[in-house]
Design an enzyme around this catalytic site. Structure first.
Site, short mmCIF file in Angstrom:
data_model
loop_
_atom_site.label_atom_id
_atom_site.label_comp_id
_atom_site.label_asym_id
_atom_site.label_seq_id
_atom_site.Cartn_x
_atom_site.Cartn_y
_atom_site.Cartn_z
N GLU A 93 -38.95 20.92 12.44
CA GLU A 93 -38.64 20.34 13.74
C GLU A 93 -37.65 21.19 14.53
OE1 GLU A 93 -37.22 16.45 12.67
OE2 GLU A 93 -35.13 17.10 12.67
N HIS A 94 -37.07 22.18 13.89
CA HIS A 94 -36.10 23.03 14.61
C HIS A 94 -36.77 24.16 15.37
CE1 HIS A 94 -33.53 21.51 11.10
NE2 HIS A 94 -33.22 20.81 12.17
N GLN A 133 -37.40 19.24 5.62
CA GLN A 133 -37.88 19.02 4.24
C GLN A 133 -37.17 17.82 3.61
OE1 GLN A 133 -38.21 22.61 1.87
NE2 GLN A 133 -38.04 21.43 -0.01
N HIS A 161 -40.19 28.17 4.24
CA HIS A 161 -40.08 27.92 5.68
C HIS A 161 -40.26 29.24 6.43
CE1 HIS A 161 -38.12 23.81 5.40
NE2 HIS A 161 -38.23 24.20 4.15
#
Ligand SMILES: [Zn+2]
Length: 202
Positions: A93-94, A133, A161
């Site tokens: 989401e970042h 996560q 990631h």
């Protein structure tokens, strides 16, 4: 023209039209330094908009619906049920960049069991949302806890990631590990150790 205005579950914002989504992709292409009118990119906004509907369709599905309200009754089986190595893809989401990994999910039955494919589907639903996560790990455990009401749930996620692997930090191949334990898995160190052993011994 996408005329359907849909309100997302838990959100007050209505969904933009497909045209608006495609225009946003054109803006990002220009932001990246591209010419959206270049021949190879003409259909890209359309493809990205379509891909987003698929990659993020977890917002339209409820884990409760997948898990259902009826479960198979089992008497006399109290040992953990473990589904190991469930592959999944998500997006952080970042940065909205991909996360790829594996989930290991176990529960201690309280007289009832789930169809095994349902656990993988729950992982998939939460994966098809923007995630951290840590939250995804807790959400999977929470959904199983809430619907099945087992004696305990254990969830471990190992994931890579892309925002770490591809950007400045360049930590290629490093995985992040998160765990959530509820009920007896949380309270009983022996059960927790048994889960970790079952996951590791492959
Ligand atoms: Zn990120």
């Amino acid at each position: 023209m996408d005329a359907i205005v849909k309100t997302f579950p838990g959100q007050s914002e209505t969904r933009p039209t497909r045209e608006q989504a495609e225009e946003a992709v054109r803006v990002l292409l220009r932001w990246a330094g591209e010419d959206p009118q270049r021949e190879g990119l003409l259909d890209t906004p359309k493809r990205v908009a379509t891909a987003y509907r698929e990659l993020f369709n977890g917002y339209e599905l409820s884990p409760e619906d997948v898990l259902g309200r009826t479960f198979e009754e089992v008497s006399g089986y109290g040992d953990p049920v473990l589904v190991r190595d469930i592959p999944f893809y998500s997006h952080c989401e970042h940065h909205m960049l991909p996360i790829s990994g594996k989930a290991h999910v176990a529960y201690l039955p309280n007289g009832r069991v789930l169809g095994l494919s349902k656990i993988a589907r729950v992982v998939d639903i939460f994966g098809r949302r923007l995630q951290t996560q840590e939250n995804m790990t807790a959400q999977i455990a929470g959904a199983i806890d809430k619907t099945l009401k087992p004696r305990g749930v254990a969830v471990m996620i190992e994931a890579e990631h892309m925002c770490m692997a591809m950007r400045g930090v360049q930590k290629q191949g490093s995985t992040t590990l998160t765990t959530t334990f509820t009920g007896e898995f949380k309270e009983n160190a022996t059960e927790q150790a048994r889960f970790l052993t079952l996951v590791r011994n492959r």
